[in-house]
Scaffold this motif. Structure first.
Motif, PDB file in Angstrom:
ATOM      1  N   UNK A  18       5.009   4.242  -5.055  1.00 13.83           N
ATOM      2  CA  UNK A  18       5.231   4.322  -3.939  1.00 13.83           C
ATOM      3  C   UNK A  18       5.314   5.844  -3.528  1.00 13.83           C
ATOM      4  N   UNK A  19       5.744   6.767  -4.440  1.00 16.67           N
ATOM      5  CA  UNK A  19       5.801   8.137  -4.014  1.00 16.67           C
ATOM      6  C   UNK A  19       4.238   8.835  -4.106  1.00 16.67           C
ATOM      7  N   UNK A  20       3.508   8.153  -4.597  1.00 17.99           N
ATOM      8  CA  UNK A  20       1.704   8.706  -4.588  1.00 17.99           C
ATOM      9  C   UNK A  20       1.346   9.038  -3.171  1.00 17.99           C
ATOM     10  N   UNK A  21       1.531   8.396  -2.158  1.00 20.05           N
ATOM     11  CA  UNK A  21       0.951   8.441  -1.052  1.00 20.05           C
ATOM     12  C   UNK A  21       1.488   9.811  -0.158  1.00 20.05           C
ATOM     13  N   UNK A  22       2.637  10.016  -0.788  1.00 22.27           N
ATOM     14  CA  UNK A  22       3.294  11.295  -0.094  1.00 22.27           C
ATOM     15  C   UNK A  22       2.491  12.802  -0.466  1.00 22.27           C
ATOM     16  N   UNK A  23       2.078  12.522  -2.002  1.00 22.52           N
ATOM     17  CA  UNK A  23       1.193  13.634  -2.412  1.00 22.52           C
ATOM     18  C   UNK A  23       0.008  14.054  -1.457  1.00 22.52           C
ATOM     19  N   UNK A  24      -0.353  13.136  -0.795  1.00 18.36           N
ATOM     20  CA  UNK A  24      -1.344  13.485   0.338  1.00 18.36           C
ATOM     21  C   UNK A  24      -1.112  14.424   1.370  1.00 18.36           C
ATOM     22  N   UNK A  25       0.256  14.210   1.588  1.00 17.84           N
ATOM     23  CA  UNK A  25       1.006  14.896   2.898  1.00 17.84           C
ATOM     24  C   UNK A  25       2.132  15.649   2.595  1.00 17.84           C
ATOM     25  N   UNK A  26       1.605  16.855   1.676  1.00 15.52           N
ATOM     26  CA  UNK A  26       2.643  17.645   1.191  1.00 15.52           C
ATOM     27  C   UNK A  26       3.632  18.476   2.242  1.00 15.52           C
ATOM     28  N   UNK A  27       2.779  18.798   3.378  1.00 10.98           N
ATOM     29  CA  UNK A  27       3.349  19.412   4.585  1.00 10.98           C
ATOM     30  C   UNK A  27       4.380  18.752   5.438  1.00 10.98           C
ATOM     31  N   UNK A  28       4.355  17.474   5.166  1.00 10.56           N
ATOM     32  CA  UNK A  28       4.961  16.695   6.291  1.00 10.56           C
ATOM     33  C   UNK A  28       6.533  16.764   6.237  1.00 10.56           C
ATOM     34  N   UNK A  29       7.292  16.416   7.241  1.00 15.33           N
ATOM     35  CA  UNK A  29       8.638  16.609   7.258  1.00 15.33           C
ATOM     36  C   UNK A  29       9.177  15.480   6.044  1.00 15.33           C
ATOM     37  N   UNK A  30      10.347  16.120   5.417  1.00 12.30           N
ATOM     38  CA  UNK A  30      10.991  15.392   4.356  1.00 12.30           C
ATOM     39  C   UNK A  30      11.433  13.868   5.067  1.00 12.30           C
ATOM     40  N   UNK A  31      11.946  13.778   6.324  1.00 11.42           N
ATOM     41  CA  UNK A  31      12.240  12.451   6.873  1.00 11.42           C
ATOM     42  C   UNK A  31      10.858  11.418   6.953  1.00 11.42           C
ATOM     43  N   UNK A  32       9.614  12.062   7.249  1.00  9.28           N
ATOM     44  CA  UNK A  32       8.644  11.356   7.289  1.00  9.28           C
ATOM     45  C   UNK A  32       8.268  10.936   5.802  1.00  9.28           C
ATOM     46  N   UNK A  33       8.377  11.984   4.954  1.00 12.09           N
ATOM     47  CA  UNK A  33       7.980  11.287   3.669  1.00 12.09           C
ATOM     48  C   UNK A  33       8.870  10.255   3.032  1.00 12.09           C
ATOM     49  N   UNK A  34      10.022  10.440   3.185  1.00  9.88           N
ATOM     50  CA  UNK A  34      11.113   9.443   2.947  1.00  9.88           C
ATOM     51  C   UNK A  34      10.684   8.131   3.434  1.00  9.88           C
ATOM     52  N   UNK A  35      10.484   8.014   4.709  1.00  7.71           N
ATOM     53  CA  UNK A  35      10.062   6.595   5.535  1.00  7.71           C
ATOM     54  C   UNK A  35       8.873   6.020   4.748  1.00  7.71           C
ATOM     55  N   UNK A  36       7.866   6.863   4.569  1.00  4.74           N
ATOM     56  CA  UNK A  36       6.457   6.593   3.920  1.00  4.74           C
ATOM     57  C   UNK A  36       6.806   5.796   2.605  1.00  4.74           C
ATOM     58  N   UNK A  37       7.730   6.578   1.838  1.00  2.00           N
ATOM     59  CA  UNK A  37       7.922   6.029   0.354  1.00  2.00           C
ATOM     60  C   UNK A  37       8.598   4.774   0.441  1.00  2.00           C
ATOM     61  N   UNK A  38       9.718   4.674   1.396  1.00  2.00           N
ATOM     62  CA  UNK A  38      10.462   3.387   1.562  1.00  2.00           C
ATOM     63  C   UNK A  38       9.311   2.130   2.109  1.00  2.00           C
ATOM     64  N   UNK A  39       8.482   2.465   3.014  1.00  2.00           N
ATOM     65  CA  UNK A  39       7.663   1.548   3.545  1.00  2.00           C
ATOM     66  C   UNK A  39       6.511   0.982   2.162  1.00  2.00           C
ATOM     67  N   UNK A  40       6.122   1.953   1.693  1.00  2.00           N
ATOM     68  CA  UNK A  40       5.209   1.658   0.539  1.00  2.00           C
ATOM     69  C   UNK A  40       6.060   0.972  -0.523  1.00  2.00           C
ATOM     70  N   UNK A  41       7.214   1.270  -0.874  1.00  2.00           N
ATOM     71  CA  UNK A  41       7.880   0.664  -1.951  1.00  2.00           C
ATOM     72  C   UNK A  41       8.140  -0.881  -1.569  1.00  2.00           C
ATOM     73  N   UNK A  42       8.554  -0.933  -0.281  1.00  2.00           N
ATOM     74  CA  UNK A  42       8.785  -2.557  -0.010  1.00  2.00           C
ATOM     75  C   UNK A  42       7.487  -3.246   0.192  1.00  2.00           C
ATOM     76  N   UNK A  43       6.287  -2.681   0.514  1.00  2.00           N
ATOM     77  CA  UNK A  43       5.269  -3.466   0.321  1.00  2.00           C
ATOM     78  C   UNK A  43       4.763  -3.898  -1.104  1.00  2.00           C
ATOM     79  N   UNK A  44       4.915  -2.966  -1.718  1.00  2.00           N
ATOM     80  CA  UNK A  44       4.859  -3.161  -3.401  1.00  2.00           C
ATOM     81  C   UNK A  44       5.829  -4.277  -4.062  1.00  2.00           C
TER      82      UNK A  44
END
Length: 400
Positions: A18-44
């Motif tokens: 779930x953390x892998x997609x955030x590697x493509x967005x290193x400059x994204x805000x921390x909150x956005x990265x956390x939400x993205x990780x949670x969404x991908x984690x939920x899908x998996x």
């Protein structure tokens, strides 16, 4: 609570993916990265629930740890049933992490507050989910610690209760699955009833015939050794055929492999002359009228006709008066006609050296059920003052 903790721990192997997609967005805000990780984690986590074996494992796990009575799922679950499993996994993991983190923090505070060995001093406080409580003395620290431990226990009870409430609704059978389970159960019961009929017909006939043959062999052993030997050979053949049927039935009841079931012995109208010969060796006098077109009767109809005649002849041996037994098999373009006629008296059954045969009460109902399943007609009853008649008509086109 152990069940909730297991759900939280089981989701950890998916977190690195779930953390892998955030590697493509290193400059994204921390909150956005956390939400993205949670969404991908939920899908998996949810995608794992679509596997059929996962649902079976979750049901067994819930039975063992939650003590919730859940039936085994249907062999082929419906789409709605498969969609409920990912929802259960997501809620299970969410409740597991919530309960684990909350109870963990409360337990840690309950252990740390009373003492100064963690550097908290005599003045300590608790702040959780926007609620704060501070203690200014030792006794207050102990009181706050006790409250933390009690709250941790309450969290565990609440999370466990919620999971127990959700388990029957998300892991239990839906309306469609209940119907599928009922259909599977009816199919198993129908198969067991069929096997019971087969076993009753085969073993019942064999025991009846061999009892009579043994009595005949004992009576003629000195006067006619040849007839006695023929009776003993007939007993051997009957017992061997019955053992084949018994092995097959017991194999199916033990849920052995399909290959074993395919080797099941089949008795058809082609085996009728052998059956009649065994009866003659038992001393029965037969008046046989067989159609010359028996070979045209095949499949289920031929097997059912053999069993019907076998049961009818068994009843004639058991309860007849010892006179001639009439056997009739006629094939017409539309139906197969079977008939067994024997003498009927006032006695309880045929008397031999072995005593009187008693009825089990299952033979005629089993015959009627077999004929009904083949959409046929059956008549059983007295035929005049001294005869008993069994007549069966089976449709050829609808049954074969």
């Amino acid at each position: 609570m152990l069940f909730a903790y297991c759900g939280a721990l089981a989701s950890l192997p998916l977190l690195p993916f779930a953390v892998l997609p955030t590697l493509a967005l290193p400059s994204a805000p921390y909150g956005v990265q956390a939400v993205l990780v949670l969404l991908v984690w939920a899908v998996l986590i949810g995608s794992v629930g679509f596997a059929r074996t996962v649902r079976r494992a979750l049901i067994a796990f819930a039975r063992q740890l939650l003590r919730v009575p859940l039936p085994a799922p249907a062999a082929v679950p419906s789409g709605a049933d498969r969609r409920r499993t990912p929802l259960w996994l997501l809620l299970h993991v969410a409740l597991g992490w919530t309960g684990a983190l909350t109870s963990g923090v409360l337990i840690l505070m309950g252990i740390a507050l009373p003492g100064d060995w963690l550097g908290l001093g005599a003045e300590a406080g608790l702040s959780l989910f926007g609620w704060s409580l501070r203690s200014d003395g030792v006794w207050q620290s102990w009181l706050v610690a006790l409250c933390c431990l009690l709250l941790a226990a309450v969290v565990c009870v609440v999370v466990t209760s919620v999971l127990r409430w959700l388990a029957p609704r998300l892991l239990g059978p839906s309306s469609a699955e209940r119907l599928a389970l009922m259909a599977e159960r009816e199919q198993r019961l129908a198969e067991r009833n069929r096997l019971a009929h087969e076993l009753h017909d085969s073993i019942g006939h064999t025991l009846t015939a061999t009892t009579i043959q043994a009595a005949v062999a004992g009576e003629v052993l000195s006067a006619d050794p040849g007839a006695a030997r023929a009776a003993l050979r007939s007993i051997e053949e009957s017992a061997r055929a019955a053992l084949e049927d018994l092995d097959y039935v017991l194999g199916v009841l033990r849920e052995e492999t399909v290959e074993t079931a395919e080797t099941a012995p089949t008795r058809t109208l082609a085996d009728l002359p052998e059956l009649l010969d065994r009866l003659r060796h038992a001393g029965a006098v037969l008046d046989v009228e067989l159609s010359s077109e028996l070979a045209q009767v095949q499949g289920t109809l031929s097997r059912a006709a053999y069993r019907i005649l076998q049961e009818g002849l068994t009843n004639a041996l058991r309860h007849g008066t010892g006179g001639p037994i009439g056997v009739r098999v006629a094939v017409t373009p539309d139906c197969l006609e079977l008939g067994v006629v024997n003498g009927a008296g006032t006695g309880a059954g045929m008397r031999t050296g072995a005593g009187v045969f008693r009825t089990s009460g299952h033979g005629l109902p089993g015959l009627a059920e077999r004929v009904r399943l083949l959409h046929g007609e059956i008549e059983v009853g007295p035929d005049g003052p001294r005869q008993w008649r069994l007549a069966v008509r089976l449709p050829v086109r609808g049954s074969a």
